[in-house]
Design an enzyme around this catalytic site. Structure first.
Site, PDB file in Angstrom:
ATOM      1  CB  SER A 174      -8.636   4.582   7.567  1.00  0.00           C
ATOM      2  OG  SER A 174      -9.065   4.741   6.245  1.00  0.00           O
ATOM      3  CG  ASP A 202     -12.133   3.225   5.937  1.00  0.00           C
ATOM      4  OD1 ASP A 202     -11.586   3.998   6.741  1.00  0.00           O
ATOM      5  OD2 ASP A 202     -11.893   3.258   4.712  1.00  0.00           O
ATOM      6  NE  ARG A 233     -10.549  10.032   9.965  1.00  0.00           N
ATOM      7  CZ  ARG A 233      -9.701   9.337   9.208  1.00  0.00           C
ATOM      8  NH1 ARG A 233     -10.063   8.210   8.632  1.00  0.00           N
ATOM      9  NH2 ARG A 233      -8.481   9.766   9.031  1.00  0.00           N
ATOM     10  CE  LYS A 257      -8.966   2.424   3.162  1.00  0.00           C
ATOM     11  NZ  LYS A 257      -9.438   3.814   3.094  1.00  0.00           N
ATOM     12  CG  HIS A 297      -1.763   1.271   1.272  1.00  0.00           C
ATOM     13  ND1 HIS A 297      -2.916   1.379   0.533  1.00  0.00           N
ATOM     14  CD2 HIS A 297      -1.592   2.442   1.908  1.00  0.00           C
ATOM     15  CE1 HIS A 297      -3.435   2.580   0.749  1.00  0.00           C
ATOM     16  NE2 HIS A 297      -2.664   3.244   1.573  1.00  0.00           N
TER      17      HIS A 297
HETATM   18  N1  URA Z   1      -6.219   7.241   3.375  1.00  0.00           N
HETATM   19  C1  URA Z   1      -7.107   6.359   3.889  1.00  0.00           C
HETATM   20  O1  URA Z   1      -7.394   5.345   3.282  1.00  0.00           O
HETATM   21  N2  URA Z   1      -7.667   6.623   5.063  1.00  0.00           N
HETATM   22  C2  URA Z   1      -7.394   7.744   5.781  1.00  0.00           C
HETATM   23  O2  URA Z   1      -7.924   7.906   6.845  1.00  0.00           O
HETATM   24  C3  URA Z   1      -6.468   8.646   5.226  1.00  0.00           C
HETATM   25  C4  URA Z   1      -5.905   8.365   4.022  1.00  0.00           C
END
Ligand code: URA
Ligand code: CA
Length: 433
Positions: free
Chosen positions: A183, A161, A168, A187, A82
């Protein structure tokens, strides 16, 4: 349990229990906890932070809020990479075939980019015929047979999320390290990763502008990974200037091919070797980063990585002739040089600004509905630290519009020419445990 008590508990700086976090996340996902209470909680977390345990509970509660991809039918350790996002970041296109060539399965689910340039699936779709849609069974079969497949995201992954991130975004609580870390990790875990390699960017083009913040985020994610039983490694890399020379979808495919041929930009090549080495390490394919880098270099030198890339394209309907003849990729109508106004050294090429300029040409999306033009983008002619003469091109705009005056203005603000300049170090930190 009452939500208001939990908000006050966090507000007082106390740690929430696993049960409490599960209650909050499942209630928020099913709509029984309203946005106003969740935003108060997010703000309390923003100021009070979270312990490693809390961040891990939050991560797993978000994983459990939706579908989880089951990759157990794929043999071997499934390592995912990632990147926290950058400009002209072509690494996945290079890494996937490179790591697969070493025998490590690459089963990648990739999102579309909302940002300056496309995500990995947008870049792949710049290749004529290429499809990121595979049935779950074909996805697994391809990875077992060829070690590589990349599909677009499908299914209902981490709905908690999605909802929380959107909240947020409008409540000033994005920049919280435990919230960002959980977050991202949720994923990756929901997408089936056994092990995770993180490329945390730092600098002007990055989410984390300072090295200290990038390090804190990397350490938090690595700790979450360990808490939830996923081997997790991280690299902190520079994103003060764009990575490589190409920014734009078809342009980046071309740059990825050059890199797989051993003729890519120095920074992109080095980052791919380091991240790929970490992926091999995470998959237990090698026992040191150096051994991993050497094995990857062999795949480039022998042409094996390029062969795997061709097979990968063929498997997913892509025109493999683009590998030997990149002119078959979509090409923009106009190629317009952006000329230097003075002579000196390039001391700044602000990644963010170059990214916005590329987006203005149509290489990225401003809103989810925008359609990407695969052909357009920006090709840098120089990088930070390079000399430049007045009147010489700093970059070439690949545009389908003739009038690019606004884009040129944007690029003028992105570049600085000075008497002295120093190329930034690409790899800032390697976290191997
Ligand atoms: N990228 C994400 O996937 N989540 C966040 O909270 C910030 C950046
Ligand atoms: Ca690039």
């Amino acid at each position: 349990m009452r939500v208001v008590d939990l908000i006050e508990k966090k507000q007082a700086g106390l740690a929430l229990s696993q049960e409490e976090i599960k209650f909050l996340i499942s209630g928020y996902t099913d709509g029984t906890i309203p946005d106003y209470q969740m935003s108060a909680l997010a703000m309390a977390i923003y100021f009070q932070g979270m312990t490693e345990e809390e961040a891990s509970y939050l991560t797993m509660a978000m994983v459990k809020s939706g579908d989880e991809i089951d990759l157990s039918a794929i043999h071997g350790v499934k390592v995912d990479k990632h990147s926290t996002g950058g400009v002209g970041d072509t690494t996945t296109l290079v890494l996937a075939p490179l790591v697969a060539a070493c025998g490590v399965p690459v089963a990648k689910m990739s999102g579309r980019g909302l940002g300056h340039t496309g995500g990995t699936t947008d870049k792949l779709e710049a290749i004529p015929g290429f499809s990121v849609t595979l049935s779950p069974q074909d996805f697994i079969d391809h990875v077992n047979r060829y070690k590589i497949a990349v599909v677009g995201q499908s299914g209902n992954l981490t709905p908690a999320d999605k909802k929380l991130y959107a909240l947020r975004d409008v409540t000033g609580t994005v920049q919280s390290i435990p919230l960002i870390a959980s977050s991202i990790m949720s994923k990756k875990i929901a997408a089936g990763a056994d092990a995770i390699v993180l490329d945390v960017k730092t600098g002007e083009g990055a989410f984390m502008k300072t090295l200290a913040d990038a390090e804190a985020l990397a350490h938090t994610m690595v700790k979450i990974g360990h808490q939830v039983g996923r081997k997790t490694l991280a690299v902190i890399s520079d994103m003060s200037q764009p990575l490589g020379y190409m920014i734009g979808n078809a342009l980046e495919v071309k740059e990825a091919i050059q890199t797989l041929q051993g003729q890519g930009p120095e920074d992109l090549t080095e980052l791919c070797l380091v991240l790929g080495g970490q992926m091999l390490l995470a998959a237990n394919r090698v026992t040191s980063l150096e051994e991993g880098k050497a094995l990857l270099q062999e795949q480039i030198d022998s042409g094996r990585a390029l062969e795997v890339f061709k097979t990968f394209l063929a498997n997913q309907g892509g025109d493999t002739r683009i590998v030997d003849n990149p002119d078959l990729l979509p090409q923009a109508r106009y190629q317009i040089p952006f000329l230097a106004q003075s002579t000196g050294l390039v001391s700044q090429w602000v990644a963010d600004e170059v990214g916005v300029a590329a987006m203005m040409l149509g290489a990225g999306r401003e809103t989810k509905e925008d359609i990407i033009d695969p052909a357009v983008g920006i090709e840098l002619c120089v990088k930070v630290g390079d000399p430049i003469q007045a009147g010489q091109p700093l970059a070439i705009l690949h545009s389908n519009r003739e009038d690019v005056s606004e884009v040129l203005d944007r690029l003028s603000a992105a570049v600085t020419i000075a008497d002295s300049a120093q190329a930034p170090a690409l790899i800032r930190k390697i976290i191997v445990e």
